[in-house]
Design an enzyme around this catalytic site. Structure first.
Site, mmCIF file in Angstrom:
data_model
loop_
_atom_site.group_PDB
_atom_site.id
_atom_site.type_symbol
_atom_site.label_atom_id
_atom_site.label_comp_id
_atom_site.label_asym_id
_atom_site.label_seq_id
_atom_site.Cartn_x
_atom_site.Cartn_y
_atom_site.Cartn_z
ATOM 1 N N HIS A 35 0.855 -1.188 0.000
ATOM 2 C CA HIS A 35 0.000 0.000 0.000
ATOM 3 C C HIS A 35 0.887 1.232 0.000
ATOM 4 O O HIS A 35 2.057 1.177 0.413
ATOM 5 C CB HIS A 35 -0.897 0.013 1.238
ATOM 6 C CG HIS A 35 -1.967 -1.023 1.227
ATOM 7 N ND1 HIS A 35 -3.081 -0.935 2.031
ATOM 8 C CD2 HIS A 35 -2.106 -2.173 0.522
ATOM 9 C CE1 HIS A 35 -3.860 -1.977 1.824
ATOM 10 N NE2 HIS A 35 -3.286 -2.751 0.913
ATOM 11 N N GLU A 87 1.037 3.836 1.870
ATOM 12 C CA GLU A 87 1.580 4.216 3.174
ATOM 13 C C GLU A 87 2.749 3.327 3.585
ATOM 14 O O GLU A 87 3.767 3.822 4.084
ATOM 15 C CB GLU A 87 0.493 4.122 4.267
ATOM 16 C CG GLU A 87 -0.693 5.011 4.032
ATOM 17 C CD GLU A 87 -1.858 4.334 3.321
ATOM 18 O OE1 GLU A 87 -3.007 4.632 3.667
ATOM 19 O OE2 GLU A 87 -1.604 3.506 2.407
ATOM 20 N N CYS A 100 -6.199 2.191 5.800
ATOM 21 C CA CYS A 100 -6.865 0.963 6.237
ATOM 22 C C CYS A 100 -6.273 0.552 7.590
ATOM 23 O O CYS A 100 -5.318 1.160 8.077
ATOM 24 C CB CYS A 100 -6.671 -0.146 5.199
ATOM 25 S SG CYS A 100 -4.966 -0.756 5.088
ATOM 26 N N CYS A 115 -2.469 -0.280 7.465
ATOM 27 C CA CYS A 115 -1.634 0.914 7.357
ATOM 28 C C CYS A 115 -1.686 1.744 8.629
ATOM 29 O O CYS A 115 -0.671 2.300 9.059
ATOM 30 C CB CYS A 115 -2.043 1.736 6.137
ATOM 31 S SG CYS A 115 -1.669 0.887 4.586
#
Length: 146
Positions: free
Chosen positions: A52, A54, A82, A85
């Protein structure tokens, strides 16, 4: 809060869009607002479900700072983080998170849709920054794949 840093995150999200990934971009800035890490969603490209935006930005920032803690840093991301993260942000020591679009997939969406809320252990999350622009990118992506 620095709009220029959010604009950089938006530019990075376009890289995800070109890769047919969910368009999310992220930058991490130090206390002087210098970018020390950045990333964009690349789970499919990297065959890595943890890739992801992040996570990629945190990895780069930690490598650049030669540390596993990013105390005093801020994170700018185009979509509300999410749970995975959010946990990585917490573990890395980042206290301020600025995001664009709200994630409607989060269980507490209605509760969270405020200008800011507290995440794990008092970490501040500021939402709705360039929200319309960030939402439009997500809508464009999901319209393409349907």
């Amino acid at each position: 809060m620095n709009k220029k840093l959010m604009n950089n995150a938006i530019k990075l999200s376009l890289k995800s869009l070109k890769l047919n990934e969910v368009p999310v971009g992220c930058v991490i800035a130090d206390a002087k607002e210098k970018i020390i890490g950045f990333g964009y969603n690349s789970s499919i490209e990297n065959n890595d479900p943890t890739a992801h935006a992040e996570i990629m930005a945190i990895r780069m920032a930690c490598k650049n700072k030669k540390t596993h803690k990013l105390t005093g840093c801020s994170l700018y991301v185009t979509l509300e983080p999410c749970k995975m993260c959010e946990a990585a942000i917490y573990i890395s020591g980042i206290k301020k998170v600025y995001f664009g679009a709200y994630s409607q997939s989060l269980e507490t969406f209605e509760f969270k849709k405020k200008k800011f809320h507290k995440g794990l252990d008092g970490h501040l999350y500021h939402g709705g920054i360039n929200e319309k622009e960030c939402e439009q990118l997500l809508k464009k992506f999901f319209k393409q794949i349907r």
